[in-house]
Design a protein around this motif. Structure first.
Motif, PDB file in Angstrom:
ATOM      1  N   TYR A 145      -2.457   1.238  -8.869  1.00  0.00           N
ATOM      2  CA  TYR A 145      -3.165   1.064 -10.060  1.00  0.00           C
ATOM      3  C   TYR A 145      -2.295   0.109 -11.107  1.00  0.00           C
ATOM      4  N   ASP A 146      -2.731  -0.990 -11.651  1.00  0.00           N
ATOM      5  CA  ASP A 146      -2.021  -1.695 -12.528  1.00  0.00           C
ATOM      6  C   ASP A 146      -3.017  -2.302 -13.777  1.00  0.00           C
ATOM      7  N   PRO A 147      -2.705  -1.456 -14.762  1.00  0.00           N
ATOM      8  CA  PRO A 147      -3.479  -1.748 -16.204  1.00  0.00           C
ATOM      9  C   PRO A 147      -3.491  -3.148 -16.510  1.00  0.00           C
ATOM     10  N   TYR A 148      -2.660  -4.110 -16.161  1.00  0.00           N
ATOM     11  CA  TYR A 148      -2.694  -5.373 -16.640  1.00  0.00           C
ATOM     12  C   TYR A 148      -3.525  -6.326 -15.406  1.00  0.00           C
ATOM     13  N   ARG A 149      -3.885  -5.777 -14.257  1.00  0.00           N
ATOM     14  CA  ARG A 149      -4.576  -6.407 -13.314  1.00  0.00           C
ATOM     15  C   ARG A 149      -6.140  -6.392 -13.450  1.00  0.00           C
ATOM     16  N   CYS A 150      -6.377  -4.769 -13.383  1.00  0.00           N
ATOM     17  CA  CYS A 150      -7.938  -4.177 -13.172  1.00  0.00           C
ATOM     18  C   CYS A 150      -7.725  -2.779 -14.032  1.00  0.00           C
ATOM     19  N   GLY A 151      -8.954  -2.272 -14.136  1.00  0.00           N
ATOM     20  CA  GLY A 151      -9.026  -0.925 -14.614  1.00  0.00           C
ATOM     21  C   GLY A 151      -9.601   0.275 -13.762  1.00  0.00           C
ATOM     22  N   PHE A 152      -9.107  -0.083 -12.469  1.00  0.00           N
ATOM     23  CA  PHE A 152      -9.391   1.023 -11.410  1.00  0.00           C
ATOM     24  C   PHE A 152      -8.192   0.966 -10.414  1.00  0.00           C
ATOM     25  N   PHE A 153      -8.310   2.005  -9.549  1.00  0.00           N
ATOM     26  CA  PHE A 153      -7.361   2.233  -8.366  1.00  0.00           C
ATOM     27  C   PHE A 153      -7.863   1.455  -7.162  1.00  0.00           C
ATOM     28  N   TYR A 154      -6.839   0.721  -6.477  1.00  0.00           N
ATOM     29  CA  TYR A 154      -7.375  -0.177  -5.307  1.00  0.00           C
ATOM     30  C   TYR A 154      -6.366  -0.108  -4.366  1.00  0.00           C
ATOM     31  N   SER A 155      -6.786  -0.622  -3.239  1.00  0.00           N
ATOM     32  CA  SER A 155      -5.873  -0.736  -2.131  1.00  0.00           C
ATOM     33  C   SER A 155      -5.225  -2.114  -2.153  1.00  0.00           C
ATOM     34  N   ILE A 156      -3.872  -2.077  -1.834  1.00  0.00           N
ATOM     35  CA  ILE A 156      -3.080  -3.404  -1.885  1.00  0.00           C
ATOM     36  C   ILE A 156      -3.699  -4.458  -0.858  1.00  0.00           C
ATOM     37  N   ASP A 157      -4.379  -3.737   0.245  1.00  0.00           N
ATOM     38  CA  ASP A 157      -5.281  -5.015   1.036  1.00  0.00           C
ATOM     39  C   ASP A 157      -6.492  -5.450   0.741  1.00  0.00           C
ATOM     40  N   SER A 158      -7.106  -4.827  -0.426  1.00  0.00           N
ATOM     41  CA  SER A 158      -8.283  -5.232  -0.825  1.00  0.00           C
ATOM     42  C   SER A 158      -8.535  -5.078  -2.447  1.00  0.00           C
ATOM     43  N   SER A 159      -7.604  -5.754  -3.302  1.00  0.00           N
ATOM     44  CA  SER A 159      -7.571  -5.402  -4.692  1.00  0.00           C
ATOM     45  C   SER A 159      -8.907  -5.732  -5.431  1.00  0.00           C
ATOM     46  N   ASN A 160      -9.826  -6.240  -5.025  1.00  0.00           N
ATOM     47  CA  ASN A 160     -11.040  -6.345  -5.783  1.00  0.00           C
ATOM     48  C   ASN A 160     -12.019  -5.289  -5.751  1.00  0.00           C
ATOM     49  N   THR A 161     -11.780  -4.132  -4.583  1.00  0.00           N
ATOM     50  CA  THR A 161     -12.652  -3.090  -4.385  1.00  0.00           C
ATOM     51  C   THR A 161     -12.111  -1.792  -5.303  1.00  0.00           C
ATOM     52  N   PRO A 162     -12.922  -1.239  -5.940  1.00  0.00           N
ATOM     53  CA  PRO A 162     -12.324  -0.031  -6.673  1.00  0.00           C
ATOM     54  C   PRO A 162     -12.578   0.982  -5.671  1.00  0.00           C
ATOM     55  N   ILE A 163     -11.358   2.123  -5.721  1.00  0.00           N
ATOM     56  CA  ILE A 163     -11.458   3.401  -4.972  1.00  0.00           C
ATOM     57  C   ILE A 163     -11.812   4.326  -5.887  1.00  0.00           C
ATOM     58  N   GLU A 164     -12.663   5.188  -5.711  1.00  0.00           N
ATOM     59  CA  GLU A 164     -13.095   6.261  -6.420  1.00  0.00           C
ATOM     60  C   GLU A 164     -12.849   7.542  -5.790  1.00  0.00           C
ATOM     61  N   THR A 165     -12.744   7.967  -4.519  1.00  0.00           N
ATOM     62  CA  THR A 165     -12.628   9.024  -3.939  1.00  0.00           C
ATOM     63  C   THR A 165     -11.720   8.748  -2.493  1.00  0.00           C
ATOM     64  N   ILE A 166     -10.801   9.647  -2.117  1.00  0.00           N
ATOM     65  CA  ILE A 166     -10.422   9.545  -0.734  1.00  0.00           C
ATOM     66  C   ILE A 166      -9.965  11.059  -0.437  1.00  0.00           C
ATOM     67  N   LYS A 167     -10.399  11.576   1.020  1.00  0.00           N
ATOM     68  CA  LYS A 167     -10.323  12.713   1.502  1.00  0.00           C
ATOM     69  C   LYS A 167      -8.685  13.196   1.168  1.00  0.00           C
ATOM     70  N   GLN A 168      -7.879  12.428   1.706  1.00  0.00           N
ATOM     71  CA  GLN A 168      -6.184  12.857   1.685  1.00  0.00           C
ATOM     72  C   GLN A 168      -5.642  11.496   1.051  1.00  0.00           C
ATOM     73  N   LEU A 169      -4.458  11.968   0.312  1.00  0.00           N
ATOM     74  CA  LEU A 169      -3.784  11.002  -0.378  1.00  0.00           C
ATOM     75  C   LEU A 169      -2.223  11.583  -0.223  1.00  0.00           C
ATOM     76  N   ASN A 170      -1.469  10.628   0.219  1.00  0.00           N
ATOM     77  CA  ASN A 170      -0.083  11.183   0.506  1.00  0.00           C
ATOM     78  C   ASN A 170       0.998  10.360  -0.387  1.00  0.00           C
ATOM     79  N   PHE A 171       1.786  10.982  -1.091  1.00  0.00           N
ATOM     80  CA  PHE A 171       2.728  10.465  -2.123  1.00  0.00           C
ATOM     81  C   PHE A 171       3.852  10.569  -1.377  1.00  0.00           C
ATOM     82  N   THR A 172       4.703   9.433  -1.162  1.00  0.00           N
ATOM     83  CA  THR A 172       6.128   9.427  -0.669  1.00  0.00           C
ATOM     84  C   THR A 172       6.536   7.869  -0.802  1.00  0.00           C
TER      85      THR A 172
END
Length: 131
Positions: free
Chosen positions: A98-125
């Motif tokens: 997520y980058d507040p200067y770029r857009c107002g939603f979370f997105y995949s680096i691979d497809s930055s124009n598509t908002p992601i609202e939910t994910i079954k599993q998210l890994n932080f590392t």
């Protein structure tokens, strides 16, 4: 499993939490959404996994960032704490950001124009969030 955390507070696997990147210590801050410490930061972790994850962005908080040019905590991943262990990432793992200067939603680096609202599993590392 109970995790001893910040200021003697605890969090357990299965608890509903909000997670955000702490820019001061470089770790993931965990805020409890239920229980005794609801609304409080309960831990700072290097690694964790959430399940049934949704993303929250406060538009008022984002507007304040854009207006003041100074970051504040206004965007979270929310889900159930599944693990606090480092996991092996697959070569196909996608970075979610997520980058507040770029857009107002979370997105995949691979497809930055598509908002992601939910994910079954998210890994932080390694300082990033991966699917």
């Amino acid at each position: 499993m109970v995790i001893e955390g910040f200021k003697g507070r605890t969090v357990s696997l299965g608890d509903k939490v909000r997670v955000y990147r702490n820019l001061n210590n470089g770790k993931w801050s965990i805020k409890a959404m239920t229980g005794e410490y609801k609304g409080k930061v309960v831990a700072h972790l290097d690694y964790l996994t959430l399940i049934d994850t949704s993303f929250i962005v406060s538009m008022a908080g984002r507007a304040r960032v854009l207006r003041e040019g100074r970051k504040n905590v206004h965007a979270f991943a929310m889900g159930f704490l599944h693990s606090c262990n480092e996991i092996e990432l697959e070569s196909t793992s996608e970075v979610i950001t997520y980058d507040p200067y770029r857009c107002g939603f979370f997105y995949s680096i691979d497809s930055s124009n598509t908002p992601i609202e939910t994910i079954k599993q998210l890994n932080f590392t390694k300082g990033k969030a991966f699917v």
